[in-house]
Each structure stands twice: as structure tokens, then as C-alpha cells.
Design an enzyme around this catalytic site. Structure first.
Site, PDB file in Angstrom:
ATOM      1  N   SER A 206       5.786  -7.007  -6.160  1.00 19.28           N
ATOM      2  CA  SER A 206       4.351  -7.072  -5.913  1.00 19.28           C
ATOM      3  C   SER A 206       3.586  -7.064  -7.246  1.00 19.28           C
ATOM      4  O   SER A 206       3.830  -7.924  -8.099  1.00 19.28           O
ATOM      5  CB  SER A 206       3.943  -5.913  -5.001  1.00 19.28           C
ATOM      6  OG  SER A 206       2.629  -6.063  -4.545  1.00 19.28           O
ATOM      7  N   ASP A 415       4.189 -14.066   3.134  1.00 14.37           N
ATOM      8  CA  ASP A 415       3.947 -12.756   2.522  1.00 14.37           C
ATOM      9  C   ASP A 415       2.451 -12.472   2.572  1.00 14.37           C
ATOM     10  O   ASP A 415       1.662 -13.221   1.998  1.00 14.37           O
ATOM     11  CB  ASP A 415       4.442 -12.774   1.077  1.00 14.37           C
ATOM     12  CG  ASP A 415       4.355 -11.424   0.389  1.00 14.37           C
ATOM     13  OD1 ASP A 415       3.416 -10.666   0.679  1.00 14.37           O
ATOM     14  OD2 ASP A 415       5.228 -11.120  -0.438  1.00 14.37           O
ATOM     15  N   HIS A 444       6.324  -8.437   2.992  1.00 14.88           N
ATOM     16  CA  HIS A 444       6.105  -8.227   1.566  1.00 14.88           C
ATOM     17  C   HIS A 444       7.337  -7.551   0.995  1.00 14.88           C
ATOM     18  O   HIS A 444       7.635  -6.395   1.309  1.00 14.88           O
ATOM     19  CB  HIS A 444       4.869  -7.344   1.379  1.00 14.88           C
ATOM     20  CG  HIS A 444       4.393  -7.236  -0.028  1.00 14.88           C
ATOM     21  ND1 HIS A 444       4.095  -8.332  -0.805  1.00 14.88           N
ATOM     22  CD2 HIS A 444       4.147  -6.147  -0.815  1.00 14.88           C
ATOM     23  CE1 HIS A 444       3.683  -7.931  -1.994  1.00 14.88           C
ATOM     24  NE2 HIS A 444       3.716  -6.611  -2.029  1.00 14.88           N
TER      25      HIS A 444
END
Length: 481
Positions: A206, A415, A444
């Protein structure tokens, strides 16, 4: 508070491209803080400058953890990790990666080859935490307040300006200009040096993908094997990336709608179209009359958050059902020190890049995004404290194709938090430095923990353990759940 950009750029340039041989570790390892509930980890601290342009000035301590390799014959070096954020701690992350409770923990072959290293980034947790003195009312709004009109955008602007002022006048305000991704990357290199390693490998997820991209751009010759999972674009978590969350939700929501439609016990609809209609019905109803503290804005944000994993679908469907029928809501997990989490997040988001300042501009974008991305677009286009933040002390690091070809990106097609569009931009910026593996799955996080695509997982593990990377980008087909 704006400082000389030229001096900052000079500091960055001097830090790049310098080779360094291994030196003995200077660290003394011991027990981790009491809130790091992982008996397999050991911890230490590394002293770093607060302002790298003045390295002899004030220093702060960065908390570092280690999950040591137990296989000296196969050990290659260290694997630094970052679980994302910004605003998230990473001290416990190596223990989390190795926890067998997850469907896909870190393979033993990777643990054999590396000491897995975690750390709380500067400003977070045990690493000189910052505060903006958030009130409970401000915390309750979290990150995605949803304005239903231009008047509410102006109201949100007043709240955002108040929060920015709190950050600028808090007891940690002196740290505010220096809590940035570039400085965290410099801290990573100080950690590398303290560990006595000539290079580091890296696994970041991320926001951690941007941190890894910045590190390998600033210190290309000190980067070994770099894995970036669920990728932000080359601009990091900037204004564009935040708006792009609305695209991510639109692309991910059909996975949940299919789940709810095939589980009629929740009463949310028997077709994906009916489930989507139920979403807007609940959002409108809760905007008029909140239920158990959940209004329309928080309902939208909660839905977005629980789209991050497939295992969250059951909880999300249960919440929808409770809100629809008046049943009690399931208990929400507590947020550890929400003030620090939200405050450090703001420091990075606002300190890395300039955000638009015009309230009228935000009002126009909110109106446009409400129509284009009706699920949550008005929230992701809304104004926040970054509109009232001091200018960054240095320009963003420009991600490019100079350096060794040692980056492997892995990315889900659907995502919500880091949509594919940003990953493609980062892949293009890296050029031949990178290869990208895409997995036909939602959520994610494309590597390990809850990610079950064997093709993607095996490709990343092979790279980390052997250095073998695909000759070209790879598209991994969907696998049965």
C-alpha cells in the site's frame, strides 16, 4: 515554515548512488515494547537526525524490530518491511507476517534467507509520535466525510482548517515539516547502516510501495530485491491518489454485491443490482436518521474499509443487515491511539506534496465526482487539512528508471485502496527497473496473508528467495476461492 528547496535537493542528491561495504552492527537487541505482542520479535532503536539537512542537530529514535533468520547457511541479508499507512506502525509487522493464523503467512524459505525487519516510521507509535490533539468528535469523522452539498464542503473546510491549526500548534509542531516519506527513506538507510548491511531487500504494501519506490530511487545501489505490493502511483499518496479511491471502490464493489446476492440470508437483495440499490437506500436513510451512531457518511466509509479483504464481506453484510433491520451492530474493533494514527497520516500526506487550496475548486470536484463515482466520490474529492498545510520543505522524489532492474510489483485487478490505474503509472515510471505481476482477484494486498492467488504468491516468493524475476510482466488468472 517553508525551508530552502535547493538545500533539501542537495541533501537528496548527495545521498544517492553511493556504494558502501558492510560494517559490524552497532545495535543492541532486547525485548520489544509491551504492546508488541509477539514473542518471536526482538527490538532496538536507531538514532536519526530530525532534519537531514542539519544532521548534527536534534535527533529522534526510530523503533526497530527483528524476526531473525534461524538458518545461517541460507541467510542472504535483511528484508525491511512496511505494512502501509501512512500513519500505521510497522514494529509488529514481521511477527504478523510470520503468524500461521493467516491463510498465507510468510514462507519459511523467505524467513530462512532474511532477518525480517520492521520499524515504526518517524512520527508513529514508538518513533517520536506526533499529535494534532484530535478531539473525539474529529476522530469519529475519520478519513472520508461525505458532503451532500457545496455548503457541507464549506463546513468541512472549517473543520479541516481547525485540525490543521491544531497540528501546527501542538506540542510536536516542531517536527511537522520533517515527517515525510523522503525522510523515512533516509531513516531506512540509517537502519541499514546500523544493521551492518551493504544493501537491503524490501517488502512494502500500500503506502509502503511509495516508500519503497522512494528508497530505491534515492539509494538505488543500496537496494537488493524490492517487492512492492498494491501500488500507489509515482506521486505517492497525493491529491490524485486520494481521489482515485472512488475508482477503486467502484471496481471492487461488484465482488461484494455478488457475495451478498448469493447469500440471501442477509436480506440485501438477490441480484448484484439489488445489492447496489440497497447501498444507496441505506446511505440515504442513515443520512436522514443515523442508527446506533452510524450516519450516511460513516456507512459509506465503513463499507469502503471492509472491501479491503474478502473475509470482510461477512462482517460488512452483517452490518448492513443490522442497519436495515434494527438489529444490534457487531462490536467494532478499537483503534489504538487514533490521535497519533490520524495525526501522523496527515503529516505525511500533507508534507509530501502540495494540495489544492481553493474551497470553490473542491466544491466543483465534489459535485463532479458525486456523479462519476456515486458510491463514495464526493468523499474522496472533499477538502481536508492538507488544503491548509504549510508548503513542503522539499519537492517530491521523482520516481524514474535510473538504477538496477530489481523491482517486482504485484497488484490485484480490483483493489479499492490502490487501484490498478496507479500501479500502471508507477510501472511506466520505473521502466525497465520493474516487472509487474497482476492477479485477477479483488482486495487490497496481493501477496500473502489473505491473498490466495498461487501464481502471484509463488512469483514473489521465488524472486525473494532466488532473485529470479519474470522476463516480462505477468498476468495471473483468477483461481477458485
Amino acid at each position: 515554515m517553508t525551508l530552502a528547496v535547493v538545500a533539501a535537493a542537495g541533501t537528496m542528491a548527495s545521498a544517492r548512488g553511493v556504494s558502501e561495504t558492510a560494517t559490524p552492527s552497532t545495535l543492541s537487541w532486547g525485548p520489544c515494547p509491551a504492546d508488541i505482542a509477539s514473542p518471536t520479535l526482538e527490538c532496538t532503536t536507531v538514532e536519526v537526525p530530525l532534519d537531514y539537512r542539519h544532521p548534527e542537530g536534534r535527533t529522534i529514535d526510530i523503533a526497530v524490530s527483528r524476526l531473525p533468520s534461524k538458518n545461517s547457511s541460507q541467510r542472504r541479508g535483511v528484508l525491511l518491511t512496511n505494512p502501509g499507512g501512512p500513519g500505521g506502525g510497522g514494529l509488529s509487522y514481521p511477527g504478523l507476517l510470520g503468524n500461521p493464523v493467516f491463510p498465507q503467512p510468510l514462507p519459511q524459505s523467505v524467513r530462512d534467507r532474511y532477518d525480517v525487519i520492521g520499524f515504526d516510521p518517524r512520527g508513529v507509535g514508538h518513533s517520536a509520535p506526533v499529535t494534532c490533539d484530535y478531539t473525539p468528535e474529529q476522530v469519529a469523522r475519520l478519513n472520508l466525510p461525505y458532503p451532500s452539498s457545496s455548503a457541507e464542503v464549506r463546513r468541512d473546510a472549517e473543520i479541516a482548517e481547525t485540525i490543521a491549526r491544531q497540528c501546527l500548534t501542538s506540542e510536536t509542531a516542531g517536527m511537522l515539516p520533517y515527517i515525510t516519506t523522503a525522510n523515512t527513506a533516509r531513516d531506512m538507510d540509517r537502519i541499514r547502516k546500523a544493521l551492518g548491511e551493504p544493501q537491503i531487500s524490501y517488502l512494502g504494501s500500500s503506502y509502503g510501495t511509495y516508500l519503497g519506490a522512494v528508497y530505491t530511487t534515492m539509494f538505488p545501489q543500496r537496494s537488493d530485491r524490492i517487492v512492492l505490493d498494491s501500488n500507489l502511483g509515482p506521486g505517492g499518496y497525493d491529491h490524485t491518489a486520494f481521489q482515485r479511491l472512488a475508482l477503486g471502490m467502484e471496481q471492487r464493489f461488484p465482488d461484494f454485491a455478488n457475495f451478498a446476492a448469493t447469500n440471501p440470508q442477509y436480506g440485501l437483495g438477490t441480484t448484484p443490482k439489488q445489492v447496489r440499490a440497497k447501498y444507496f437506500e441505506l446511505a440515504a436513510r442513515l443520512a436522514e436518521t443515523p442508527v446506533q451512531g452510524i450516519d450516511g457518511s460513516l456507512f459509506r466509509g465503513t463499507t469502503f474499509d471492509l472491501l479491503y479483504t474478502d473475509v470482510g464481506f461477512t462482517t460488512l453484510a452483517t452490518i448492513w443487515q443490522a442497519l436495515d433491520t434494527g438489529r444490534p451492530l457487531p462490536p467494532a474493533p478499537p483503534i489504538a491511539d487514533p490521535d497519533n494514527s490520524l495525526s501522523s497520516r496527515l503529516h505525511v500526506l500533507c508534507g509530501d506534496s502540495m494540495w489544492p487550496r481553493s474551497i470553490r475548486g473542491y466544491q466543483r470536484e465534489v459535485a463532479a465526482h458525486r456523479m462519476t463515482y456515486p458510491l463514495i466520490g464526493a468523499a474522496t474529492a472533499n477538502i481536508g487539512p492538507c488544503a491548509f498545510w504549510p508548503s513542503p520543505i522539499e519537492p517530491p522524489v521523482r520516481i524514474g528508471d535510473r538504477g538496477p532492474s530489481n523491482v517486482l510489483m504485484v497488484q490485484n485487478l480490483r483493489d479499492p485502496g490502490t487501484p490498478l490505474a496507479g500501479a500502471r503509472e508507477l510501472r511506466k515510471a520505473f521502466g525497465d527497473r520493474a516487472r509487474m505481476v497482476t492477479a485477477d482477484q479483488g482486495g487490497h494486498g496481493a501477496y500473502l496473508l489473505f491473498a490466495r492467488n498461487t501464481c502471484a504468491n509463488d512469483t514473489v516468493t521465488t524472486f525473494l528467495t532466488t532473485g529470479q524475476r519474470p522476463h516480462r510482466d505477468v498476468a495471473c488468472a483468477a483461481e477458485p476461492s
